[in-house]
Design a protein around this motif. Structure first.
Motif, short mmCIF file in Angstrom:
data_model
loop_
_atom_site.label_atom_id
_atom_site.label_comp_id
_atom_site.label_asym_id
_atom_site.label_seq_id
_atom_site.Cartn_x
_atom_site.Cartn_y
_atom_site.Cartn_z
N LEU A 26 39.53 28.63 30.93
CA LEU A 26 40.81 28.44 31.61
C LEU A 26 40.88 27.16 32.44
CD1 LEU A 26 41.41 32.11 32.85
CD2 LEU A 26 42.30 30.99 30.78
N ILE A 27 39.76 26.53 32.68
CA ILE A 27 39.73 25.32 33.49
C ILE A 27 40.08 24.11 32.62
CG2 ILE A 27 38.28 23.81 34.91
CD1 ILE A 27 38.71 26.53 36.18
N ARG A 28 40.95 23.26 33.14
CA ARG A 28 41.33 22.02 32.49
C ARG A 28 41.12 20.87 33.46
NH1 ARG A 28 41.01 25.00 28.78
NH2 ARG A 28 42.43 25.25 27.06
N PRO A 29 40.83 19.67 32.97
CA PRO A 29 40.55 18.54 33.87
C PRO A 29 41.69 18.25 34.85
CG PRO A 29 40.01 17.95 31.61
CD PRO A 29 40.68 19.30 31.56
N TRP A 30 42.90 18.54 34.47
CA TRP A 30 44.05 18.23 35.32
C TRP A 30 44.35 19.33 36.33
CZ3 TRP A 30 44.21 18.65 30.00
CH2 TRP A 30 44.75 19.83 29.49
N ASN A 31 43.60 20.42 36.32
CA ASN A 31 43.75 21.50 37.30
C ASN A 31 42.43 21.72 38.01
OD1 ASN A 31 45.82 22.79 34.92
ND2 ASN A 31 46.54 22.69 37.01
N PHE A 126 53.87 42.98 26.00
CA PHE A 126 54.45 41.64 26.03
C PHE A 126 54.91 41.24 24.63
CE2 PHE A 126 52.10 41.69 29.90
CZ PHE A 126 52.75 40.82 30.75
N LYS A 127 56.00 40.48 24.59
CA LYS A 127 56.54 39.95 23.34
C LYS A 127 56.77 38.46 23.51
CE LYS A 127 58.74 44.24 22.21
NZ LYS A 127 59.68 45.15 22.72
N GLU A 128 56.70 37.75 22.41
CA GLU A 128 56.94 36.31 22.47
C GLU A 128 58.42 36.06 22.76
OE1 GLU A 128 56.44 32.27 19.77
OE2 GLU A 128 55.35 34.09 19.20
N ASP A 129 58.68 35.24 23.77
CA ASP A 129 60.05 34.85 24.11
C ASP A 129 60.46 33.65 23.26
OD1 ASP A 129 60.50 36.73 26.12
OD2 ASP A 129 59.84 35.40 27.73
N ALA A 130 61.74 33.56 22.97
CA ALA A 130 62.28 32.40 22.27
C ALA A 130 62.56 31.32 23.31
CB ALA A 130 63.54 32.78 21.51
N ALA A 131 61.50 30.68 23.76
CA ALA A 131 61.62 29.67 24.81
C ALA A 131 60.61 28.57 24.56
CB ALA A 131 61.38 30.31 26.18
N VAL A 132 60.89 27.41 25.09
CA VAL A 132 59.97 26.29 25.03
C VAL A 132 59.41 26.12 26.44
CG1 VAL A 132 59.76 23.81 24.69
CG2 VAL A 132 61.22 25.16 23.17
N SER A 133 58.12 26.06 26.55
CA SER A 133 57.49 25.84 27.84
C SER A 133 57.38 24.35 28.09
CB SER A 133 56.09 26.48 27.84
OG SER A 133 55.45 26.24 29.07
N MET A 134 57.85 23.93 29.25
CA MET A 134 57.77 22.52 29.63
C MET A 134 57.18 22.44 31.01
SD MET A 134 61.46 21.14 28.23
CE MET A 134 61.08 19.42 28.49
N GLY A 135 56.53 21.35 31.31
CA GLY A 135 55.93 21.18 32.61
C GLY A 135 55.99 19.73 33.06
N LYS A 136 55.87 19.57 34.35
CA LYS A 136 55.86 18.23 34.95
C LYS A 136 54.93 18.27 36.16
CE LYS A 136 58.84 14.89 37.28
NZ LYS A 136 60.21 14.62 37.74
N ARG A 137 53.95 17.41 36.18
CA ARG A 137 53.03 17.35 37.32
C ARG A 137 53.75 16.72 38.52
NH1 ARG A 137 48.40 20.20 37.12
NH2 ARG A 137 47.99 19.12 39.05
N LEU A 138 53.70 17.37 39.64
CA LEU A 138 54.24 16.84 40.88
C LEU A 138 53.13 16.28 41.76
CD1 LEU A 138 56.85 19.59 41.78
CD2 LEU A 138 57.22 17.43 40.57
N GLU A 139 51.91 16.68 41.45
CA GLU A 139 50.74 16.20 42.17
C GLU A 139 49.56 16.16 41.22
OE1 GLU A 139 47.83 17.93 45.63
OE2 GLU A 139 49.98 18.14 45.96
N GLU A 140 48.82 15.10 41.22
CA GLU A 140 47.64 14.99 40.37
C GLU A 140 46.44 15.56 41.12
OE1 GLU A 140 47.74 14.00 37.17
OE2 GLU A 140 49.89 13.68 37.41
N ASP A 141 45.65 16.36 40.43
CA ASP A 141 44.45 16.94 41.06
C ASP A 141 43.31 15.99 40.95
OD1 ASP A 141 45.78 19.13 41.90
OD2 ASP A 141 44.92 20.52 40.46
#
Length: 141
Positions: A26-31, A126-141
């Motif tokens: 679950l760990i990513r370099p940006w988190n 849980f069921k898959e939603d018909a949605a697109v996940s988008m994100g934007k970093r507001l702070e860099e870790d």
């Protein structure tokens, strides 16, 4: 099987929680996990839960509610303790807590490459939603 104790996160759990997140992929370099924990402790810390089995921390989940939707992040169970109901116990506890807030819907995101976990969540309703996940970093870790 011994019973699982689900409880709120304590600061002394941090190293073990990060270890679980790391082994679960679950760990990513940006988190930065230490920063994610510190941030969570400032907002709805009662929705940051861990699971203990015979006194050993074996699972974790982080949730939140924004007044519209609940969100789940960082669900992880020790690899040697999987398929024993620990993840389900954590999710059920999160659901109970979110219902107390009046939360009408719970969302989560699964990384595309993590196909194995999709069946786990489907079994919990849980069921898959018909949605697109988008994100934007507001702070860099």
């Amino acid at each position: 099987m011994p019973s699982v104790l689900v409880r709120a996160f304590k600061e002394e759990d941090e190293a073990r929680v990060i270890e679980l997140w790391t082994f679960a992929g679950l760990i990513r370099p940006w988190n930065d996990p230490k920063k994610d924990i510190a941030r969570k402790l400032q907002v709805q810390r009662e929705l940051f839960l861990v699971a203990e089995l015979e006194g050993v921390l074996v699972g974790t989940v982080m949730a939140g509610y924004d007044g519209h939707r609940g969100w789940v992040n960082y669900l992880a169970v020790d690899i040697g303790q999987r398929r024993r109901g620990i993840g389900t116990a954590l999710m059920r506890d999160v659901e109970r807590r979110l219902k107390r807030f009046g939360c009408p819907k719970l969302n989560l995101q699964i990384r595309r490459e993590n196909t194995a976990v999709q069946a786990f969540y489907a079994a919990l309703g849980f069921k898959e939603d018909a949605a697109v996940s988008m994100g934007k970093r507001l702070e860099e870790d």
